[in-house]
Design an enzyme around this catalytic site. Structure first.
Site, PDB file in Angstrom:
ATOM      1  N   TYR A 160       0.842  -1.199   0.000  1.00  0.00           N
ATOM      2  CA  TYR A 160       0.000   0.000   0.000  1.00  0.00           C
ATOM      3  C   TYR A 160       0.884   1.258   0.000  1.00  0.00           C
ATOM      4  O   TYR A 160       0.671   2.186  -0.780  1.00  0.00           O
ATOM      5  CB  TYR A 160      -0.922  -0.006   1.230  1.00  0.00           C
ATOM      6  N   LYS A 164       1.185   4.223  -2.950  1.00  0.00           N
ATOM      7  CA  LYS A 164       0.881   5.648  -2.751  1.00  0.00           C
ATOM      8  C   LYS A 164       2.118   6.507  -3.023  1.00  0.00           C
ATOM      9  O   LYS A 164       2.002   7.637  -3.508  1.00  0.00           O
ATOM     10  CB  LYS A 164       0.340   5.893  -1.341  1.00  0.00           C
TER      11      LYS A 164
HETATM   12  N1  NAP Z   1      -9.677   5.490   5.034  1.00  0.00           N
HETATM   13  C1  NAP Z   1      -8.546   6.073   5.360  1.00  0.00           C
HETATM   14  O1  NAP Z   1      -8.247   6.244   6.542  1.00  0.00           O
HETATM   15  C2  NAP Z   1      -7.603   6.549   4.292  1.00  0.00           C
HETATM   16  C3  NAP Z   1      -6.395   7.136   4.683  1.00  0.00           C
HETATM   17  C4  NAP Z   1      -5.521   7.612   3.714  1.00  0.00           C
HETATM   18  C5  NAP Z   1      -5.872   7.506   2.385  1.00  0.00           C
HETATM   19  N2  NAP Z   1      -7.059   6.923   2.014  1.00  0.00           N
HETATM   20  C6  NAP Z   1      -7.381   6.865   0.578  1.00  0.00           C
HETATM   21  O2  NAP Z   1      -8.660   7.463   0.374  1.00  0.00           O
HETATM   22  C7  NAP Z   1      -9.296   6.871  -0.775  1.00  0.00           C
HETATM   23  C8  NAP Z   1     -10.705   6.430  -0.391  1.00  0.00           C
HETATM   24  O3  NAP Z   1     -10.594   5.464   0.641  1.00  0.00           O
HETATM   25  P1  NAP Z   1     -11.840   4.990   1.531  1.00  0.00           P
HETATM   26  O4  NAP Z   1     -11.363   4.980   2.920  1.00  0.00           O
HETATM   27  O5  NAP Z   1     -13.070   5.723   1.151  1.00  0.00           O
HETATM   28  O6  NAP Z   1     -11.929   3.458   1.052  1.00  0.00           O
HETATM   29  P2  NAP Z   1     -13.187   2.511   0.822  1.00  0.00           P
HETATM   30  O7  NAP Z   1     -14.271   2.830   1.778  1.00  0.00           O
HETATM   31  O8  NAP Z   1     -12.606   1.134   0.797  1.00  0.00           O
HETATM   32  O9  NAP Z   1     -13.677   2.922  -0.652  1.00  0.00           O
HETATM   33  C9  NAP Z   1     -12.848   2.708  -1.766  1.00  0.00           C
HETATM   34  C10 NAP Z   1     -13.644   2.935  -3.026  1.00  0.00           C
HETATM   35  O10 NAP Z   1     -12.797   2.609  -4.152  1.00  0.00           O
HETATM   36  C11 NAP Z   1     -13.529   1.739  -5.022  1.00  0.00           C
HETATM   37  N3  NAP Z   1     -12.660   0.877  -5.823  1.00  0.00           N
HETATM   38  C12 NAP Z   1     -11.886  -0.153  -5.423  1.00  0.00           C
HETATM   39  N4  NAP Z   1     -11.275  -0.718  -6.477  1.00  0.00           N
HETATM   40  C13 NAP Z   1     -11.677  -0.015  -7.577  1.00  0.00           C
HETATM   41  C14 NAP Z   1     -11.406  -0.104  -8.959  1.00  0.00           C
HETATM   42  N5  NAP Z   1     -10.607  -1.059  -9.459  1.00  0.00           N
HETATM   43  N6  NAP Z   1     -11.979   0.784  -9.798  1.00  0.00           N
HETATM   44  C15 NAP Z   1     -12.807   1.753  -9.305  1.00  0.00           C
HETATM   45  N7  NAP Z   1     -13.117   1.875  -8.025  1.00  0.00           N
HETATM   46  C16 NAP Z   1     -12.564   0.996  -7.163  1.00  0.00           C
HETATM   47  C17 NAP Z   1     -14.414   0.924  -4.074  1.00  0.00           C
HETATM   48  O11 NAP Z   1     -15.467   0.333  -4.781  1.00  0.00           O
HETATM   49  P3  NAP Z   1     -15.969  -1.161  -4.399  1.00  0.00           P
HETATM   50  O12 NAP Z   1     -16.191  -1.142  -2.926  1.00  0.00           O
HETATM   51  O13 NAP Z   1     -17.212  -1.311  -5.205  1.00  0.00           O
HETATM   52  O14 NAP Z   1     -14.858  -2.079  -4.823  1.00  0.00           O
HETATM   53  C18 NAP Z   1     -14.879   2.032  -3.123  1.00  0.00           C
HETATM   54  O15 NAP Z   1     -15.948   2.752  -3.691  1.00  0.00           O
HETATM   55  C19 NAP Z   1      -8.373   5.729  -1.208  1.00  0.00           C
HETATM   56  O16 NAP Z   1      -7.566   6.149  -2.284  1.00  0.00           O
HETATM   57  C20 NAP Z   1      -7.524   5.471   0.021  1.00  0.00           C
HETATM   58  O17 NAP Z   1      -6.276   4.891  -0.301  1.00  0.00           O
HETATM   59  C21 NAP Z   1      -7.925   6.440   2.938  1.00  0.00           C
END
Ligand code: NAP
Length: 238
Positions: A160, A164
């Site tokens: 991961y 990033k």
């Molecule tokens: N949560 C945190 O604390 C955190 C911290 C730092 C960075 N981030 C970043 O923030 C962003 C959003 O994260 P989140 O926490 O909202 O995660 P999440 O709840 O797991 O949501 C991720 C989204 O990405 C979609 N996705 C996965 N694979 C995909 C693909 N191949 N094509 C298109 N869409 C796809 C998922 O769709 P499906 O569920 O339908 O597969 C879901 O809608 C990510 O880039 C993550 O790395 C998150």
């Protein structure tokens, strides 16, 4: 879809931060193209509230044909795109396995790079001609503090973090390449959020992060402004 409104494409919009961003940009008066990966359920509820301002676009960022088809579909509904938010992401090595136990033949490793690092590049490439006609010309890549090499203290979660860091490099190259054409690129750590990825103990909810990111998108960038920042605009070390 009304084209007088500012337009934004948000990938990974069916859950978590993506869904919160869709809501925030709709509230802010944007026409939103929401990239749907697997489930339309939550977005269908919003579509019934916002009508034409929200368009649901099937989009798997790991599949070039899917990205091409999405760009064609969006191009049939608008002549220009103001903002791309590359939000879709996966975190499959959450188990924090030590190096000795990590299965390096596991397809999950390649998939993480494919979605998190190469996905956003596919999206920018295929939507570039629509972006050229947009006024704002903003590419906003959702990265993470996990991609910072300077700040790295982790001893696991190789894949991961590497994905990033690669996204950060991609964003800097895009910035160099597209700046002369009037584009801005931001690479944003959204905070540790209570989503499927962040888990229930995380610090903030995704609506709070989306509100900060909406404000960042509206900000008039000045030359020399840092481009790797968190959702409140605080700079991060590369
Ligand atoms: N949560 C945190 O604390 C955190 C911290 C730092 C960075 N981030 C970043 O923030 C962003 C959003 O994260 P989140 O926490 O909202 O995660 P999440 O709840 O797991 O949501 C991720 C989204 O990405 C979609 N996705 C996965 N694979 C995909 C693909 N191949 N094509 C298109 N869409 C796809 C998922 O769709 P499906 O569920 O339908 O597969 C879901 O809608 C990510 O880039 C993550 O790395 C998150």
């Amino acid at each position: 879809m009304e084209t007088e409104k500012k337009t934004v494409l948000i990938t990974g919009a069916d859950a978590g931060l993506g869904l919160s961003l869709v809501k925030r940009f709709l509230q802010g008066g944007f026409a939103v193209f929401a990239g749907v990966h697997r489930s339309m359920d939550a977005l269908n509820v919003l579509a019934s509230e916002y009508g034409d301002a929200l368009s649901l676009i099937p989009l798997n960022v790991a599949d070039l044909e899917s990205v091409r088809a999405a760009a064609r579909l969006v191009g049939e509904q608008t002549n220009s795109l103001d903002i791309i938010i590359n939000n879709a992401g996966i975190h499959l090595d959450n188990s924090k396995l030590p190096l000795e136990q990590l299965d390096l033949s596991d397809q999950h490793l390649q998939r993480t790079m494919d979605v998190n690092a190469f996905g956003p590049l596919r999206v920018v490439q295929q939507f570039l001609s629509l972006m050229e006609k947009g006024e704002m010309k903003l590419v906003l890549n959702i990265s993470s503090e996990a991609g910072s090499i300077a700040d790295s203290k982790r001893e696991n979660q190789f894949v991961y973090c590497m994905s990033k860091a690669a996204l950060n490099m991609q964003s800097k190259i895009l910035h160099n390449y597209l700046k002369p054409r009037g584009f801005n690129v931001l690479v944003v750590h959204p905070g540790w959020m209570r989503t499927n990825m962040g888990g229930p103990s995380a610090a903030i909810n995704s609506d709070e992060s989306a509100a900060g990111i909406f404000d960042l998108a509206a900000r008039e960038p000045k030359p020399g402004d840092p481009i790797y920042i968190d959702y409140r605009g605080e700079p991060l070390p590369w």
